[in-house]
Every structure is written in C-alpha cells, then in structure tokens.
Design an enzyme around this catalytic site. Structure first.
Site: not given
Ligand code: SF4
Length: 672
Positions: A25, A97, A167
């Site tokens: 997140m 990430q 993305y």
C-alpha cells in the site's frame, strides 16, 4: 481454525508461518522513518509475517508522485533502515516493492516527462508519455537491478516487482499501450520481453537465493486488453525465469470496472488467479500463486486456499483496519477484528493525493507514534468516570479510546443498538460490511470494560455524577420546507426505516452520500455481476460491461435532485464514479442545478437550470438534503456547568464524514 490460511508455506527460500501476506500500500508517509517503522512494526507484531512495502520507485521518472521514495536516495535509505529494524525486531519480514509508474507517473512530481513503451495518452496521469528508446530501456533495467541489489544489501527479506495495475511493466505487456515494432513489442512474446528482462535483471543483481515475487496483472479490465491466454503465457514465462511467486493483480487505474470498491463482492477476482494457477499446473509449473483484491477476512482467504484457487492470499487494507487481524483470528477472536469496509475514504482516496493514509474505522492507522496504544491516565487517574453520549462512529471510538486509557466509561445510546449512521449504511446494497464495524464495537467495547447502555436517552441531569461528558449525539436531518401538498414527504430516516413500504416513483431531494445510498437501497439493484470462472469469461465480461456497464434496471423510478452541481459530493474519488455508474445503469435519473417549487398531486414541480418549470412525477418525495447539529445535550451540559467535549456531527455537521467522526473520537479519547 482456518487451517489452510494458517498452514506454513514458502516463497522460494523464504519460509513463512502462514499463507497470508500483507500487500503493498502506498502510504504517503513513507518519508517519515519513525511513522513508517511504527506502522509496520505494529502489523508485524500482530502476526503479519511478510509485509510488502508500498512501491519504491527505481528511479525518479518512475515515481508515482511527490510522496514516493526513490531507491538509492538518502530519504529512501533512512526510511528503509528504520522500517527493517522495527519489523525484524517485531519478528516479521519485509519485502521491498520495486516500482516504476511508466505513463502513470505525474509530470509535476519532478518536472520529468513520463516514460512508457509508446506515446499513448494516460487519462490517469493526464500525460502523454515519451516512448522509451533503446538506451533508456537499458538504463531502466539497470535501475531495477540496482534497486534489487540495494534491497538485499539493506537487509530486505524479499522484493516484489510491480508488474500490474497498469504500471510500466504492465504497459509493456499490453497491446493497448505497447505499439512498438522492435525487440520490445510487435507481438505477444516481444511485449512480454521487458517484464521478463526486469525479472532477469533483478534476479541477477539480487542473486539466485534471494526471494523475488512478481506482481503481474491477471486481467487489465480495459478495452483493447490482451487475450486471456497471454496472461497465462506470461505467468509461465515468469515462473520459468525464476519468479518465486506470482501475485495476481486486477485492473488498471483507467479501468471503468470497479475492482476494490465496496460494491464489488468479496472474492470476485479469485477466479482469475485461480485460472492462471490452473494453467500453470497444467503445464507442470508449481510456482505459488497469490490471490488479492476484495478479500477482507482470514475466513475468505482460508476458503480460497482450501479450494485450491490460490496458494497464498495478499490482503492490504484489512491490515490498516486492524493490525492484529491475524493474531485475533488465530486466537479464535475474529469477533474482535475491526474489519475493512472497503470504503477507501482514508486509504486509497488519500493515497491518490498527498495526505497521509489512515483508516476510516481505525484512525490510529499511520499515526501510531501520535496515538500510542492505551495511554494510561490520559483523562485522569484510572477509574475516572466518563460518560459518552451517542454510540455512532465518534462516540464508539471515543468510548473505546477512553476505556483503553483507564477511564471508567459509560456509553449511552438512545436507540436500541449502537452504530449510529452505520446502522443505515449496512442495509445499502454493497455496504453490508458496515455491519462488521458494529459487530466489532459490540465485542470490543465490553472487552475494554465500557458499560454500554442502549435505549437510554441521557440528559444533563442524568449525567451529573461524571467527571467529564463526551457529547457525540450526532446530527438530525435537515428539513426542507416545500409549499403545496398531495404527495407523501419523508425524511431519509423514515425512508431507511421502511424502504420496501415506499411507492414506486420517488424523488430524492439531495445528492450527497446519504441520498446516493438511499437511491441504491430503493432501487435494490444487484450492484455488480462478478465474472464467471470459466475460460474467456473475464474478457467477455469486461468487454460487455465496459461498453455499457452492468445493466440491471431497478424496479423503481428514482430521481435524485440537487441544487448544486455534483451528485455524490463528499464520496471519495475512487468510489464516486463507480456508485454513480451503478445508479445510472439501474435507471436512476440524476439532476443537478435545480430548485424546488412545489408539491403537487402528480409529484414535485422543480425549476431546471434554465429556469423552466418541470414536473418530476413521483409518488413520494424523500428529503436527504444534509444534516444539522444535534445541540440539545450540549445546551443542557453548558447550563448545568458539566465539563464536556462535543465531537462528531454534534460538533459540526458541515463537512462531516465518518472518517472525521472516528478521528474526532480518537482525539477526544486522548485529549480531554
Ligand atoms: Fe478499509 Fe476504508 Fe479503512 Fe481503507 S479506510 S482500510 S477501505 S475501512
């Protein structure tokens, strides 16, 4: 309990004690090392064994916005070190990430032109990106590799490559955004070359023994997306190239199909991950598949794993709502889990801007350093008697916070049940999870020692013995005086009380969140048709629904009327478009810029934006035109000289929303 979710598993060399991963997140407070560390540590201590960070951009052009950290920069290193220390001390593991926004990057962030496989306009970032040239592609691969190496050097336990949600890597894989005719595009295999090259670069930089998760799209849900076979082919190629797990993401930011909003039923997207897993297994590939999106309880995760749909489940927002969701569930106390209600108001909606992410039902989320759990004696010596009046969001939260800090709390609610406006919301189609918040406080308040008195109307007289009173008596509906007669007029409370008893044609005056909820309830529409699990269904589903939206006419004629210019004002940006789309698709008529003239036996006479008179045919008119403060108790307390604090709607109805009410409840509980 939940033996499949709590079974040990592994992702490459990473041994995990259970099958639930705390998903990535973006938090908008990544640059605050203390806040980030406290946030993650509390979740690791609550049982999250593997936490995936928010996206860390591998270079500046790939940043998703001003609040993203960029690998290799000092701010990133500081935050990463603090987070790693805290998570490891709490017994958890942290995966970084690796992120590149591609055409979803915002030019304003660094003044850099977004880069993408091809120059295809992005409605999300409102930018026309530049097509990456060969040299830039090489540099981007180098940056992914450097970021992976830094992750390993810093002590991260794994990396996750962000290759979904539209993305950069997803853009390369899609025929919609990859129009190249070179080694990086032209056919399916060449479109998949870049995601595979990123994996290879990361793998070679981080080493064979370093766990690498690849988050790939299972369905883009945009017109022009790749056929389903391409997703499975990419999954197989990624597994062959050494991905240790595949985390299946769903939908692009540009998709007009809701994916994570409350009106999407739980588990809607599991069939997509399940299909990819089945395709992999049919090819003899055993890589773990992680399912995500619209799973908000361990029970749902357990069922998905038990059914063989997925090997792991990634949940993100549920860890915002309750950092101890896993510990509580494992201990058999799922009644004490503060469940994510998929409202998006304090998380996704904030992450789209720059405000720090929190949680509507857990306003401590992201502010763990500001509000340490249970400050003893915050309101006086332990046992200080405090009354909280009104058991809506503000009152429930205030009572819980005060009790956690040692006060002797009595909570008074005039209705027969706690919950306030959540009692209305829970019957709205797609909002049944709001009942979970009431269930949570119904268990949590007694656990904390709060004496809950329902069906009791407290007054200044009856509260005389308390050291302090928190007035959370909320709001009452705003009245609108309409001349004329001949048609039934109700306020929204009356309409919510007996929706089935209302006639067929209804004009709703008001266009805020309550009016929209009421319209949904009155239409009683099915809110969303999940895709069928069989092959190809997802593509048919997305094509048909993108063309026209779910067509399920309601059995009522509803007209929503608003003086102002926007219906759904106050509903967060990630949800407003989806609920209005669902309303329109069910036949509701939305009118703005109108004024109300007169009730007549045939309905309501209005004046349109051009000044012309118009009849809205209706059998009933419901007033849902906002609320005003309930000031009765406040006046009594002031007159009696009783120390008191007024919070929530009773304090200010203007601009009030549930996130603000919960936050004021938390603040009152630590601040009086
Ligand atoms: Fe869930 Fe709403 Fe909290 Fe976000 S703000 S985590 S959607 S309850």
């Amino acid at each position: 309990r939940h033996p499949h979710a709590f079974a040990a598993g592994s992702i490459g060399p990473l041994a995990l004690p259970h099958r639930i991963i705390m998903g990535s997140m973006h938090l908008n407070f990544e640059a605050d090392p203390a806040a980030l560390a406290a946030f993650y540590a509390e979740r690791a201590a609550g049982g999250a064994a593997l936490i995936v960070t928010g996206g860390a951009a591998v270079n500046r052009e790939g940043s998703g916005g001003r609040t993203y950290l960029v690998c290799g920069e000092p701010a990133f290193t500081r935050a990463a070190q603090a987070a790693l220390r805290a998570v490891h001390d709490a017994g958890g593991m942290l995966a970084l990430q690796l992120f590149h926004a591609g055409r979803y990057a915002f030019r304003e962030t660094y003044g850099l032109q977004p880069l993408a496989p091809s120059a295809v306009w992005s409605g999300y970032s409102r930018a026309l990106p530049l097509a990456l040239d060969e040299e830039q592609i090489g540099l981007t691969l180098r940056d992914f590799a450097a970021a992976a190496r830094q992750a390993r050097d810093l002590g991260f336990d794994a990396v996750e490559i962000m290759g979904s949600e539209g993305y950069l890597l997803n853009q390369f894989a899609s025929p919609l955004t990859n129009r190249r005719h070179d080694a990086w595009g032209g056919d399916a295999a060449r479109r998949q070359a870049f995601p595979l090259a990123v994996l290879a670069a990361v793998r070679s930089a981080a080493g064979r023994d370093f766990p690498v998760i690849f988050r790939m799209s299972g369905a883009d849900l945009v017109q022009g997306e790749a056929p389903q076979e391409e997703y499975s082919a990419l999954a197989a190629a990624l597994a062959d190239a050494g991905a240790d797990a595949l985390n299946i993401g769903i939908g692009w930011h540009e998709s007009r199909l809701p994916t994570v909003q409350a009106l999407v039923p739980h588990g809607t997207w599991l069939p997509i991950a399940s299909r990819i897993r089945a395709d992999l297994r049919s090819r003899g590939i055993q890589v773990p598949v992680i399912g995500s999106n619209r799973i908000n309880s361990v029970a749902q995760a357990d069922a998905a794993i038990a059914a063989g749909n997925v090997d792991f489940v990634s949940m993100a927002r549920p860890f915002l709502a309750d950092p101890r969701i896993l510990a509580k569930t494992k201990a058999g106390r799922s009644d004490l889990v503060n469940t994510c209600i998929a409202c998006n108001e304090a998380c996704i909606d904030r992450s789209l801007g720059t405000e720090p992410v929190s949680c509507l039902v857990n306003p401590r989320a992201g502010r763990e350093t500001v509000f340490p759990a249970g400050i003893p004696g915050a309101v006086g010596p332990p046992g200080t008697p405090v009354a909280v009046v009104g058991a809506g969001p503000a009152g429930m939260q205030a009572a819980a916070t005060l009790a956690a800090s040692g006060a002797l709390v009595h909570l008074f609610e005039a209705e027969a049940e706690i919950g306030g406006q959540f009692r209305l919301a829970r019957v709205v189609p797609g909002k049944s999870d709001f009942a979970q918040t009431i269930r949570y406080f119904s268990s949590e308040l007694p656990r904390l020692g709060v004496h809950v008195h329902t069906g009791v109307k407290a007054s200044a007289n009856s509260l005389a013995g308390f050291s302090h009173v928190v007035d959370a008596t909320g709001v009452r509906p705003r009245t609108v005086q309409l001349p004329g007669s001949g048609v039934t007029v109700l306020d929204y409370h009356q309409a919510f009380a007996d929706p089935a008893g209302l006639p067929r044609r209804i004009a709703v005056i008001g266009g805020g969140g309550i009016a929209v909820d009421l319209a949904h309830l009155l239409l009683q529409q099915g809110t969303f048709t999940p895709p069928e699990p069989e092959s190809g269904a997802v593509r048919r589903f997305s094509r048909e629904h993108l063309a026209s939206g779910p067509q399920q006419p309601g059995f009522r004629e509803i007209t929503l009327l608003r003086r102002g210019p926007r219906i759904g004002e106050g509903i967060g940006p990630s949800t407003r478009w989806a609920v209005l789309q669902a309303l329109r698709n069910s036949g509701a008529v939305l009118r703005t810029g109108v004024s109300y003239r007169e009730l007549v036996p045939e309905g309501l006479l209005i004046e349109g934006p051009d000044g012309s008179a118009e009849l809205i045919a209706a059998d009933a008119v419901v007033i849902a035109a906002g609320q005003v403060e309930n000031t009765v108790l406040q006046r009594g307390l002031t007159a009696a000289g009783l120390p008191h604090t007024v919070i929530g709607g009773a304090h200010s109805a203007a601009g009030l929303n549930a996130a603000l009410a919960f936050a004021q409840g938390l603040e009152a509980g630590t601040d009086i």
